[in-house]
Design an enzyme around this catalytic site. Structure first.
Site, PDB file in Angstrom:
ATOM      1  N   HIS A  24       5.512 -26.890   3.196  1.00  0.00           N
ATOM      2  CA  HIS A  24       4.714 -27.929   3.202  1.00  0.00           C
ATOM      3  C   HIS A  24       4.005 -27.180   1.738  1.00  0.00           C
ATOM      4  CE1 HIS A  24       6.484 -31.192   5.629  1.00  0.00           C
ATOM      5  NE2 HIS A  24       6.521 -29.730   6.496  1.00  0.00           N
ATOM      6  N   GLU A  46       0.967  -1.375  -0.070  1.00  0.00           N
ATOM      7  CA  GLU A  46      -0.024   0.235   0.292  1.00  0.00           C
ATOM      8  C   GLU A  46       1.091   1.386  -0.169  1.00  0.00           C
ATOM      9  OE1 GLU A  46      -4.456   0.551   1.830  1.00  0.00           O
ATOM     10  OE2 GLU A  46      -3.097   0.919   3.295  1.00  0.00           O
ATOM     11  N   LYS A 101     -13.953   1.985  -3.715  1.00  0.00           N
ATOM     12  CA  LYS A 101     -14.695   1.867  -2.350  1.00  0.00           C
ATOM     13  C   LYS A 101     -15.918   2.867  -3.133  1.00  0.00           C
ATOM     14  CE  LYS A 101     -11.490   2.861   1.264  1.00  0.00           C
ATOM     15  NZ  LYS A 101     -10.672   3.644   2.232  1.00  0.00           N
TER      16      LYS A 101
END
Length: 545
Positions: free
Chosen positions: A391, A360, A511
């Site tokens: 893994h 960001e 947004k």
């Protein structure tokens, strides 16, 4: 625009034509003292860069590049409260949030340090009240459950810190359960509320603007849950809000408008970036988890790193060296993937936190002068607890085709005490895995005699650059140092790339568009302009409801 078109930048490009062909294993063969030459320490924390594809000449040229970019002056501007967040015309004063109370820093004619400590004292009063069982819900029961409602920096930082430092609870803080809610779709809060006692639950609403739709939607759900639970007692809404909500924001009026009384307010400031905010009153859940003294110890650790960053020459400055090594990998060796690999279960949320902090901050494609960049900026970050990651995606790290730089993070000591023999053994196993994986990723199977005779599918090419960050042990203080070091690393890289790391305009349009789509999802498309894909998806969704 190419910010590397300087004398040092040109020399680095030429240097990379040689070092780019080198294998890290060969660098160790040429210099048996690489660890001594490329490890750097401050009390409590050590950084090992010997498994990076660098030489002394590399670091010298990188430090010269930093001087060409006036990094020292940028650091002073950061600490002195200059408005280096140019797109929003304000300073970035996260370092002030952990400055000692006896310091002073005037910004626009006003001291910012005193109000910070006034709010810390206010927060301490609330923390002590809750820990003492003196904060009572509507029915007179002491509050023993805290739900932090926030998103982004108002969630990730406190959530990570509470997990990392959970072993440092006090007798009082151990009596309080803390939960975090951030999901907009209600999945977090709906499953949580089913398990909680409303008479003993306090909600902390954390939002700088107090307009964040994700946060306020969850807050409204919490308020309605409390009102339904209280229907037999007929408490009015104002009393419910007073007894069961604390607001943490930079906009007091909006907290009052929502219904939270001023007595339940904690404040921070517009210059506090969300991803840098856990040092402020946004850190209330951390203080509730480890006590106010533990929170102050965390601030002190961050301040120690601030002092080191500001006063230490680049050649032995941990955040600067970590940043410049990243610049070398990204812009000169072409490595744009970065794995964060903590070998400590307490740091399980650190990769997510650093994803936000770095991507960001530095995920930008325009310079401070609004020119398009002509070079890579922030890499793609991801990560996982080391033994789990072994893994999962280590196959790609070891034998995939993508070059990746890796940060290994662990602690030298853990499980102190005479009755922890088995746990100490597990810590040794954990350390051996951490050191083995970084060794193989950097050096490949050259560490195994006769490996050259293995079939190709069993070979390990290595040459993945690795840094190792080794804490003496994880405490609130060393944790504060670690996070502050990464913050400063991000800032240094932004200076080299000539970008603003303190804004995040890239998240704003989503947004806005999301709000505009709500009428269409509610069955009304009047005035809503939709592409065919979005229109088709909304129509499909509406036919299923």
């Amino acid at each position: 625009m190419n910010v590397f078109a300087t004398e040092a930048g040109t020399d680095l490009y030429e240097h990379a034509t040689v070092m780019g062909k080198a294998h890290i294993a060969s660098l160790f063969q040429q210099n048996a003292e690489r660890f001594e030459d490329f490890s750097f320490s401050v009390p409590g924390l050590m950084l090992d860069l010997s498994k990076q594809r660098i030489s002394s000449e590399t670091l010298n040229l990188l430090c010269e590049l930093a001087r060409e970019k006036h990094l020292k002056q940028w650091i002073e501007d950061l600490y002195n409260g200059e408005k280096i967040n140019t797109s929003e015309d304000r300073p970035a004063l996260h370092t002030a949030l952990r400055a000692p109370a006896d310091q002073r820093l005037n910004v626009d004619g006003e001291d910012v340090i005193a109000p910070i400590h006034e709010n810390l004292s206010r927060m301490e009063t609330l923390v002590n009240c809750i820990h003492a069982g003196q904060w009572l819900g509507c029915t007179g029961h002491p509050i023993d459950t805290i739900v932090n409602i926030g998103v982004g920096g108002s969630d990730l930082g406190p959530f990570m810190a509470c997990k990392a430092l959970s072993e440092f609870t006090t007798d009082s803080s151990r009596k309080v359960d803390i939960h975090f809610v951030s999901s907009m779709d209600g999945s977090h809060i709906s499953s949580l509320l089913d398990r909680l006692n409303p008479t003993r639950t306090l909600f902390v609403i954390s939002s700088k603007s107090f307009t964040t739709i994700d946060t306020l939607a969850n807050a409204e759900t919490a308020k309605e849950w409390l009102k339904r639970a209280d229907q037999h007692d007929q408490m009015n809404e104002a009393l419910i809000l007073k007894r069961h909500f604390i607001g943490v924001s930079a906009t007091p009026k909006r907290m009052v408008d929502w219904g939270i009384p001023e007595s339940n307010h904690l404040y921070f400031w517009e210059w506090t970036g969300g991803r840098y905010s856990m040092w402020s009153t946004i850190g209330l859940p951390i203080a509730l988890r480890i006590g106010m003294q533990g929170f102050r110890d965390m601030l002190a650790g961050a301040h120690a790193m601030d002092t080191h960053f500001r006063n230490t020459e680049f050649e032995s400055n941990l955040p600067v060296l970590l940043a410049l090594t990243g610049i070398w990998n990204i812009n000169f060796l072409g490595i744009t993937a970065h794995a964060i690999l903590p070998y400590d279960g307490r740091l399980s949320h650190l990769p997510s936190y650093l994803e936000q902090l770095e991507m960001e901050s530095n995920g930008k494609n325009t310079t401070r002068t609004n020119e398009m960049v002509g070079y890579n900026t922030c890499p793609v970050l991801w990560g996982e607890i080391g033994t789990n990651a072994q893994h999962a995606f280590y196959q790609l790290l070891h034998q995939g085709t993508i070059p990746v730089m890796c940060d290994f993070i662990t602690c030298s000591t853990r499980y102190e005490g005479p009755n922890n023999t088995e746990l100490k053994h597990q810590h040794q196993l954990n350390l051996s895995n951490c050191l083995a994986q970084s060794q193989i990723l950097a050096l490949g199977d050259t560490v195994i005699e006769g490996a050259e005779n293995s079939p190709p599918h069993k070979r390990y090419r290595g040459n993945q650059p690795c840094s190792t960050l080794l804490l003496d042990k994880l405490t609130p203080e060393t944790f504060g140092m670690l996070i502050a070091m990464y913050e400063h690393k991000v800032f240094v890289q932004s200076v080299i790339w000539n970008i603003n790391p303190f804004d995040q305009w890239g998240v704003e349009l989503g947004k806005t568009i999301a709000t505009g789509l709500l009428p269409a999802l509610n069955g009304s498309s009047d005035g809503v302009s939709l592409d065919s894909s979005t229109r088709g998806l909304i129509n499909h969704i509406n036919t299923k409801r």
